[in-house]
Write an enzyme that holds these catalytic residues in place. Structure first.
Site, PDB file in Angstrom:
ATOM      1  N   GLU A   1      22.429  25.916  27.924  1.00 19.54           N
ATOM      2  CA  GLU A   1      23.723  26.046  27.239  1.00 19.54           C
ATOM      3  C   GLU A   1      24.458  24.718  27.157  1.00 19.54           C
ATOM      4  O   GLU A   1      25.160  24.459  26.182  1.00 19.54           O
ATOM      5  CB  GLU A   1      24.607  27.067  27.966  1.00 19.54           C
ATOM      6  CG  GLU A   1      24.158  28.506  27.743  1.00 19.54           C
ATOM      7  CD  GLU A   1      24.930  29.494  28.594  1.00 19.54           C
ATOM      8  OE1 GLU A   1      25.858  29.081  29.306  1.00 19.54           O
ATOM      9  OE2 GLU A   1      24.574  30.687  28.553  1.00 19.54           O
ATOM     10  N   VAL A   2      24.328  23.908  28.192  1.00 13.88           N
ATOM     11  CA  VAL A   2      25.019  22.612  28.228  1.00 13.88           C
ATOM     12  C   VAL A   2      23.967  21.514  28.080  1.00 13.88           C
ATOM     13  O   VAL A   2      23.042  21.408  28.901  1.00 13.88           O
ATOM     14  CB  VAL A   2      25.810  22.438  29.546  1.00 13.88           C
ATOM     15  CG1 VAL A   2      26.495  21.085  29.572  1.00 13.88           C
ATOM     16  CG2 VAL A   2      26.834  23.561  29.709  1.00 13.88           C
TER      17      VAL A   2
ATOM     18  N   ASN B   1      16.740  24.461  32.817  1.00 20.03           N
ATOM     19  CA  ASN B   1      16.548  25.126  31.535  1.00 20.03           C
ATOM     20  C   ASN B   1      16.455  24.077  30.435  1.00 20.03           C
ATOM     21  O   ASN B   1      17.202  23.105  30.446  1.00 20.03           O
ATOM     22  CB  ASN B   1      17.722  26.068  31.260  1.00 20.03           C
ATOM     23  CG  ASN B   1      17.831  27.174  32.294  1.00 20.03           C
ATOM     24  OD1 ASN B   1      16.823  27.675  32.773  1.00 20.03           O
ATOM     25  ND2 ASN B   1      19.051  27.541  32.648  1.00 20.03           N
TER      26      ASN B   1
ATOM     27  N   ARG C   1      29.800  22.889  42.112  1.00 19.32           N
ATOM     28  CA  ARG C   1      29.503  24.328  42.079  1.00 19.32           C
ATOM     29  C   ARG C   1      29.582  24.861  40.654  1.00 19.32           C
ATOM     30  O   ARG C   1      30.491  24.486  39.897  1.00 19.32           O
ATOM     31  CB  ARG C   1      30.485  25.101  42.971  1.00 19.32           C
ATOM     32  CG  ARG C   1      30.293  24.759  44.436  1.00 19.32           C
ATOM     33  CD  ARG C   1      31.079  25.635  45.388  1.00 19.32           C
ATOM     34  NE  ARG C   1      31.132  24.955  46.683  1.00 19.32           N
ATOM     35  CZ  ARG C   1      30.127  24.934  47.565  1.00 19.32           C
ATOM     36  NH1 ARG C   1      29.006  25.582  47.308  1.00 19.32           N
ATOM     37  NH2 ARG C   1      30.233  24.267  48.700  1.00 19.32           N
ATOM     38  N   ASP C   2      28.614  25.722  40.316  1.00 17.65           N
ATOM     39  CA  ASP C   2      28.591  26.344  38.989  1.00 17.65           C
ATOM     40  C   ASP C   2      29.812  27.252  38.832  1.00 17.65           C
ATOM     41  O   ASP C   2      30.192  27.992  39.741  1.00 17.65           O
ATOM     42  CB  ASP C   2      27.295  27.154  38.829  1.00 17.65           C
ATOM     43  CG  ASP C   2      27.015  27.514  37.382  1.00 17.65           C
ATOM     44  OD1 ASP C   2      26.054  26.978  36.818  1.00 17.65           O
ATOM     45  OD2 ASP C   2      27.770  28.328  36.813  1.00 17.65           O
ATOM     46  N   ILE C   3      30.398  27.216  37.648  1.00 13.68           N
ATOM     47  CA  ILE C   3      31.607  28.008  37.376  1.00 13.68           C
ATOM     48  C   ILE C   3      31.308  29.513  37.331  1.00 13.68           C
ATOM     49  O   ILE C   3      32.194  30.341  37.517  1.00 13.68           O
ATOM     50  CB  ILE C   3      32.239  27.522  36.046  1.00 13.68           C
ATOM     51  CG1 ILE C   3      33.733  27.791  36.012  1.00 13.68           C
ATOM     52  CG2 ILE C   3      31.530  28.105  34.825  1.00 13.68           C
ATOM     53  CD1 ILE C   3      34.457  27.057  34.882  1.00 13.68           C
TER      54      ILE C   3
ATOM     55  N   HIS D   1      20.656  19.094  33.747  1.00 16.19           N
ATOM     56  CA  HIS D   1      21.159  19.571  35.033  1.00 16.19           C
ATOM     57  C   HIS D   1      20.117  20.442  35.715  1.00 16.19           C
ATOM     58  O   HIS D   1      19.383  21.186  35.074  1.00 16.19           O
ATOM     59  CB  HIS D   1      22.477  20.343  34.880  1.00 16.19           C
ATOM     60  CG  HIS D   1      22.423  21.444  33.861  1.00 16.19           C
ATOM     61  ND1 HIS D   1      22.525  21.210  32.513  1.00 16.19           N
ATOM     62  CD2 HIS D   1      22.280  22.783  33.999  1.00 16.19           C
ATOM     63  CE1 HIS D   1      22.455  22.353  31.862  1.00 16.19           C
ATOM     64  NE2 HIS D   1      22.295  23.331  32.742  1.00 16.19           N
ATOM     65  N   MET D   2      20.093  20.319  37.026  1.00 18.22           N
ATOM     66  CA  MET D   2      19.207  21.122  37.864  1.00 18.22           C
ATOM     67  C   MET D   2      20.076  22.144  38.587  1.00 18.22           C
ATOM     68  O   MET D   2      21.071  21.785  39.213  1.00 18.22           O
ATOM     69  CB  MET D   2      18.524  20.186  38.860  1.00 18.22           C
ATOM     70  CG  MET D   2      17.529  20.794  39.783  1.00 18.22           C
ATOM     71  SD  MET D   2      17.020  19.520  40.983  1.00 18.22           S
ATOM     72  CE  MET D   2      15.646  18.812  40.123  1.00 18.22           C
ATOM     73  N   HIS D   3      19.719  23.437  38.452  1.00 19.72           N
ATOM     74  CA  HIS D   3      20.436  24.480  39.196  1.00 19.72           C
ATOM     75  C   HIS D   3      19.819  24.557  40.595  1.00 19.72           C
ATOM     76  O   HIS D   3      18.595  24.698  40.726  1.00 19.72           O
ATOM     77  CB  HIS D   3      20.254  25.849  38.538  1.00 19.72           C
ATOM     78  CG  HIS D   3      20.835  25.970  37.162  1.00 19.72           C
ATOM     79  ND1 HIS D   3      22.014  26.635  36.910  1.00 19.72           N
ATOM     80  CD2 HIS D   3      20.400  25.533  35.947  1.00 19.72           C
ATOM     81  CE1 HIS D   3      22.280  26.607  35.614  1.00 19.72           C
ATOM     82  NE2 HIS D   3      21.305  25.947  35.006  1.00 19.72           N
TER      83      HIS D   3
HETATM   84  P1  DGP Z   1      22.379  26.118  31.434  1.00 22.14           P
HETATM   85  O1  DGP Z   1      22.274  27.502  30.872  1.00 22.14           O
HETATM   86  O2  DGP Z   1      21.136  25.743  32.242  1.00 22.14           O
HETATM   87  O3  DGP Z   1      22.736  25.092  30.380  1.00 22.14           O
HETATM   88  O4  DGP Z   1      23.549  26.180  32.496  1.00 22.14           O
HETATM   89  C1  DGP Z   1      24.834  25.708  32.286  1.00 22.14           C
HETATM   90  C2  DGP Z   1      25.643  26.098  33.499  1.00 22.14           C
HETATM   91  O5  DGP Z   1      26.831  25.327  33.498  1.00 22.14           O
HETATM   92  C3  DGP Z   1      26.066  27.560  33.529  1.00 22.14           C
HETATM   93  O6  DGP Z   1      25.465  28.182  34.672  1.00 22.14           O
HETATM   94  C4  DGP Z   1      27.578  27.539  33.668  1.00 22.14           C
HETATM   95  C5  DGP Z   1      27.878  26.113  34.044  1.00 22.14           C
HETATM   96  N1  DGP Z   1      29.103  25.569  33.481  1.00 22.14           N
HETATM   97  C6  DGP Z   1      29.428  25.521  32.165  1.00 22.14           C
HETATM   98  N2  DGP Z   1      30.631  24.947  32.003  1.00 22.14           N
HETATM   99  C7  DGP Z   1      31.064  24.597  33.259  1.00 22.14           C
HETATM  100  C8  DGP Z   1      32.242  23.971  33.749  1.00 22.14           C
HETATM  101  O7  DGP Z   1      33.154  23.571  33.011  1.00 22.14           O
HETATM  102  N3  DGP Z   1      32.329  23.797  35.092  1.00 22.14           N
HETATM  103  C9  DGP Z   1      31.333  24.198  35.957  1.00 22.14           C
HETATM  104  N4  DGP Z   1      31.523  23.984  37.254  1.00 22.14           N
HETATM  105  N5  DGP Z   1      30.218  24.801  35.518  1.00 22.14           N
HETATM  106  C10 DGP Z   1      30.084  25.000  34.191  1.00 22.14           C
END
Ligand code: DGP
Length: 114
Positions: free
Chosen positions: A95-96, A87, A28-30, A100-102
């Protein structure tokens, strides 16, 4: 270079993991943007979509889409629909830098995405 997602794969930091197999991990996204917001990532460290080639990564891409469908069913959002987003780089809002696929669902999405 490794990211925070590698630490999640290696269980060095916690995450709410909802799916895992040999190639793929999902958690799950944080910072959720919808009632269901899950990130589906390859265990292989691939920074962006730009490093993906159909020839080399066909199996991995299929595994990511299979994961999305299975998780959507498990989360109860398969029937009403959902959104998959990847993204890429600055203009894509990445950002990361670990591919990754949302998977977003549980509400009606807007278009254009902004
Ligand atoms: P993007 O902008 O597509 O790179 O999305 C990165 C996503 O990663 C963003 O929605 C928040 C999520 N995220 C960043 N750090 C962490 C983490 O430590 N744990 C989890 N579960 N999600 C994270």
């Amino acid at each position: 270079m490794s990211t925070i997602f590698k630490k999640i794969i290696d269980r060095e930091i916690p995450a709410d993991i909802v799916y895992e197999n040999e190639q793929v991990l999902a958690f799950r996204d944080i910072n959720p943007q919808a009632p269901v917001h899950i990130l589906i990532i390859p265990k292989e460290e691939i920074p962006t979509v730009r490093e993906i080639s159909g020839e080399k990564h066909a199996g991995l891409l299929a595994a990511m889409f299979d994961a999305a469908n299975e998780i959507a069913k498990n989360e109860g959002i398969s029937k009403d629909g959902f959104r998959l987003v990847i993204n890429c780089d600055k203009n894509g809002g990445q950002e990361v830098y670990h591919l990754h696929m949302h998977l977003l669902g549980g509400r009606r999405m807007q278009w254009p995405p902004g």
